[in-house]
Scaffold this active site. Sequence first.
Site, PDB file in Angstrom:
ATOM      1  N   TYR A 186     -19.636 -18.744  17.761  1.00  0.00           N
ATOM      2  CA  TYR A 186     -18.323 -18.475  18.356  1.00  0.00           C
ATOM      3  C   TYR A 186     -17.971 -17.019  18.091  1.00  0.00           C
ATOM      4  CZ  TYR A 186     -13.939 -19.627  20.514  1.00  0.00           C
ATOM      5  OH  TYR A 186     -12.895 -19.658  21.390  1.00  0.00           O
ATOM      6  N   GLU A 216      -8.605 -22.962  28.573  1.00  0.00           N
ATOM      7  CA  GLU A 216      -9.136 -21.906  27.710  1.00  0.00           C
ATOM      8  C   GLU A 216      -9.331 -20.607  28.486  1.00  0.00           C
ATOM      9  OE1 GLU A 216     -10.333 -20.308  24.122  1.00  0.00           O
ATOM     10  OE2 GLU A 216      -9.571 -22.322  24.483  1.00  0.00           O
ATOM     11  N   ASP A 217      -8.749 -19.536  27.974  1.00  0.00           N
ATOM     12  CA  ASP A 217      -8.963 -18.176  28.488  1.00  0.00           C
ATOM     13  C   ASP A 217      -8.627 -18.030  29.968  1.00  0.00           C
ATOM     14  OD1 ASP A 217      -9.628 -17.401  25.988  1.00  0.00           O
ATOM     15  OD2 ASP A 217     -11.750 -17.093  26.345  1.00  0.00           O
ATOM     16  N   LYS A 246     -16.697 -23.709  22.136  1.00  0.00           N
ATOM     17  CA  LYS A 246     -15.562 -24.505  21.655  1.00  0.00           C
ATOM     18  C   LYS A 246     -15.969 -25.947  21.403  1.00  0.00           C
ATOM     19  CE  LYS A 246     -11.678 -21.916  21.888  1.00  0.00           C
ATOM     20  NZ  LYS A 246     -10.595 -21.842  20.906  1.00  0.00           N
ATOM     21  N   ASN A 252      -9.359 -10.489  18.949  1.00  0.00           N
ATOM     22  CA  ASN A 252     -10.798 -10.499  18.744  1.00  0.00           C
ATOM     23  C   ASN A 252     -11.496 -10.303  20.090  1.00  0.00           C
ATOM     24  OD1 ASN A 252     -10.931 -13.172  19.981  1.00  0.00           O
ATOM     25  ND2 ASN A 252     -10.255 -14.001  18.022  1.00  0.00           N
ATOM     26  N   ASP A 288      -5.218 -23.657  24.208  1.00  0.00           N
ATOM     27  CA  ASP A 288      -5.522 -23.198  22.860  1.00  0.00           C
ATOM     28  C   ASP A 288      -5.057 -21.767  22.619  1.00  0.00           C
ATOM     29  OD1 ASP A 288      -6.697 -23.737  20.295  1.00  0.00           O
ATOM     30  OD2 ASP A 288      -8.314 -22.384  20.839  1.00  0.00           O
ATOM     31  N   ASP A 289      -5.092 -20.931  23.665  1.00  0.00           N
ATOM     32  CA  ASP A 289      -4.662 -19.536  23.500  1.00  0.00           C
ATOM     33  C   ASP A 289      -3.168 -19.443  23.244  1.00  0.00           C
ATOM     34  OD1 ASP A 289      -7.292 -18.415  24.195  1.00  0.00           O
ATOM     35  OD2 ASP A 289      -6.869 -19.267  26.156  1.00  0.00           O
ATOM     36  N   ARG A 318      -9.862 -14.303  31.658  1.00  0.00           N
ATOM     37  CA  ARG A 318      -9.432 -13.523  30.488  1.00  0.00           C
ATOM     38  C   ARG A 318     -10.203 -14.008  29.269  1.00  0.00           C
ATOM     39  NH1 ARG A 318      -6.974 -13.495  26.077  1.00  0.00           N
ATOM     40  NH2 ARG A 318      -6.685 -15.757  26.207  1.00  0.00           N
TER      41      ARG A 318
END
Length: 592
Positions: free
Chosen positions: A140, A283-284, A211, A448, A306-307, A193
Amino acid sequence: MESQLRELRELEPEVKNASLGIPLRGSSRDVYGEDSATEDQLVTPWVRAVASGCELLRDPRYNKGLGFTERERDIHYLRGLLPPAYFSQDLLEARELDNIRGYEDPLQKYVAMMELSERNERLFYKLLIDHVEELLPIVYTPTVGEACQKYGLIFRRPHGLYISLKEKGRVLDALRNWPEKNVQVIVVTDGERILGLGDLGLQGMGIPVGKLSLYTALGGIRPSLCLPITIDVGTNNKKLLDDPYYIGLKQKRVTGQEYDSLIHEFMVAVKQEYGEKVLVQFEDFANHNAFKLLAKYGRSHLVFNDDIQGTAAVALAGLLASLPLTGGTLADHKFLFLGAGEAGTGIAEIIAMEISRQGGISLEEARTKISLVDSKGLIVKSRLESLQHFKRDWAHEHEPCKDLLTSVKALKPTVLIGTSGQGQTFTKEVIEALASFNKKPIIMALSNPTSQSECTAEQAYTWTKGNCVFASGSPFLPITIDGKTYYTGQSNNAYIFPGIGLGCTMSGAIRVHDDMFLKAAEALAALVTKEHLNLGLVFPPFQNIRKISAHIAAAVAETAYEKGVATRLPKPADLLAYAESCQYSPSFRQYR
């Protein structure tokens, strides 16, 4: 050469299968007619119902390699297909770890880990579980970011489902092509993203794959219950569009009604195929879609982002754990964020919710303790009309400040949180200004991968002369300053989302409630001991992550039962023990 081969073929004896009337050559019986078919004819890819022999060795779910016993080699037709040596799973694990450590490049280690997962699933998860602190940065963040950037180049075998605009109108059919029918957790991205790297299109698939490997390794959810999905609507990344090795649609990203209709078809198909209790983790997704999708489907599906929510919960846990070092309560602090996207506003909102709950004040009043800086400066009331909807709750009455340094000097925060995705934005001037009016400021550089971190651990500790509480989104090695060693707590979503998933699945939840994230954060913070704090750690060590996830799952499940969204009845008497009993074990099984 070609004429010689033709002559040899003509000399071979021809045999006919009496039942099929198919000419067969040599000793190979072409039962299914594959050899006799031309390249233009269709043939059926027949397989056996029960895996044995080479098929068993090629199935990562059941393959044990040299771990097959003598008896298993006899009853599953493996004689001669393996070297005679027998290795225990522990010895196989040690060998794989030596192989991984033999690579210097983290991306090579990533590829080696993915190849292991493709040939021996249980060995992959045992290796990851037993050496999680060493291998988590490989499978990850931060290495997965580079893997996504080069995904087209390192792509070997497909992982998960790829749903593109070509599947529009046939998304349900695509879902039904997935071999596992009892899916309970889906991680889905559209690749717009990815981490702090921007639009990576279909190559963002590395994130859902990573994930879900953590859902299993850290949370204990069985791999067969997990499904990674990337929705490909194109990409605006010109470098990828010009890349001959890019594996996605080579077109500009679609938006508006065309995008919304594909996502909606997907969400309807997911519930139709897998039922009400399948957990979908967004996610993203880019900001403009992330908030919209969470609001749209949060009431009809078991979903979370999650973000927005996972990042928020783990950051809140770090703040709660920091309080013994800084003194006071959460409400006694003043918070300043650099970054007002999904992560920034999500963390800000969960902090406000916790302040509101602890202090018995309104959410609106709690929000006044939190300020955000975006690319145009401090978010203030005078900018209200031009702000995106998710930023408007954070527009307070204050004079405009053009940048972070000006905002720090004007607001004098006690907590500085970075979610900007821009590296080195917590400059020496900013950190020194923060330290000038705080005895022990809290600094969280959460962006990150490492290259996007707002500052390094060494910079934070050096510029505050060791007088700060520091946490980061990416891992940093311990820092020694003036003879004292400082350890960095990593505010990693992997602390939270595996436990959220396990808590939802074990309780049979049909909706995700905001309080689940508050309880998850409190459960995580409660596991930080005085010994951890003395080292500078505001998160518990990752080597205990399976137990941590079980504690979080129990807290999440308890909330699901309290809120009336749990369907697995009756409620287990001991939720923690039940969570631990539900966790997948990667130990080799004996085959009969």
